[in-house]
Design an enzyme around this catalytic site. Sequence first.
Site, mmCIF file in Angstrom:
data_model
loop_
_atom_site.group_PDB
_atom_site.id
_atom_site.type_symbol
_atom_site.label_atom_id
_atom_site.label_comp_id
_atom_site.label_asym_id
_atom_site.label_seq_id
_atom_site.Cartn_x
_atom_site.Cartn_y
_atom_site.Cartn_z
ATOM 1 N N SER A 246 0.806 -1.220 0.000
ATOM 2 C CA SER A 246 0.000 0.000 0.000
ATOM 3 C C SER A 246 0.841 1.274 0.000
ATOM 4 C CB SER A 246 -0.940 -0.006 1.210
ATOM 5 O OG SER A 246 -1.840 -1.095 1.146
ATOM 6 N N HIS A 311 0.124 3.509 4.496
ATOM 7 C CA HIS A 311 -0.762 4.157 3.528
ATOM 8 C C HIS A 311 -0.532 5.670 3.525
ATOM 9 C CE1 HIS A 311 -2.690 0.354 4.547
ATOM 10 N NE2 HIS A 311 -3.464 0.439 3.486
#
EC number: 3.4.21.105
Length: 372
Positions: A246, A311
């Site tokens: 991610s 993220h």
Amino acid sequence: MDRSSLFQLIQEQLDPEQTGFIAVENFTSLAEHHELQLDPSKLEMLLALVQSNEHGHVCYQELIELLNSKRSSSFRRAIANGRRTLQREILLDETGLGVYKRFVRYVAYEILPCETDRRWYFHQNRLCPPPVFMAIITIVQIIVFMCYGVMLNKWVLQTYQPDFMKSPLVYHPGHRAQIWRFFSYMFMHVGLEQLGFNALLQLMIGVPLEMVHGILRISLLYMAGVVAGSLTVSITDMRAPVVGGSGGVYALCSAHLANVVMNWAGMKCPYKLLRMILALVCMSSEVGRAVWLRFSPPLPSSGPQPSFMAHLSGAVVGISMGLLILRSYEESLHKQCSWWVLIFSFITFLLFAIFWNIFAYELLGVQIPPPP
């Protein structure tokens, strides 16, 4: 006419005294008499470059770089000033294109905000080297996931299996001395939902970006997001492991979305507002899912679940470093001061993270869960 002969012709006829500059009228005359055997699109841009020069001459080296398919920031400014010479049919009006060229045209309108850049990319595009980086990363991630899925007999929430955390690919704070884990965690995923989300974005956004900006720039951006993700987790969520690509995915997506927003009027991709909202909702939902799994795990676990900070750090890398890369299409990054500022900032962050991982855990007395 080969390239060396072309350079010799330009120097002999246009710059015999080797002053480094060529008079605009001399170059225009040479081009109009068809002595420069170039494809029409490149010749048209060369004429736009020289005719937009207000000093009556153009730098010989700049012409040579353009003939070698290299573009500088001065070329971009010159084309902007001389755009009146480029009023020809836009790419969308061209007919009789094959499947591959139609796909190239689609990519040009998805990624590039300027019609001049889109035409340049369309006419200069070659299939060699192919966009293999994102494809290889995605294939390896799928293979690794399938292997662990078969081995664990579990396809969702694999991190709740103790054997999953024993993998040498997972980043775990107890194994942070094993440097490769700061990279290799990108091949492991929590479950099918995370892998599917990342693989879809890597192929839908990463491959077109790689086609336009090249394997070196996109691989650098992706790996910078991956490394920043694991290092950020080691600083801000010190007890948590990390899995999934991610960090790299959010670096690519954030850079692309920021580029679209900053060049909103020039972007001609269809339904861009709807697609922008959908992308933001999906990315926010994925972050929300990661936060939920981190702090409210649905199943009993032997230790903390993977962190969501990768993220966020990937998004920061995309908005900073990635945006500069995407805005510098076919321009040299090393000639831009802002690029070196970003590189210096990233290296400073790396050094800080290295010292943090060496000294901070003991100084702060962090209770790391025992590594599997």
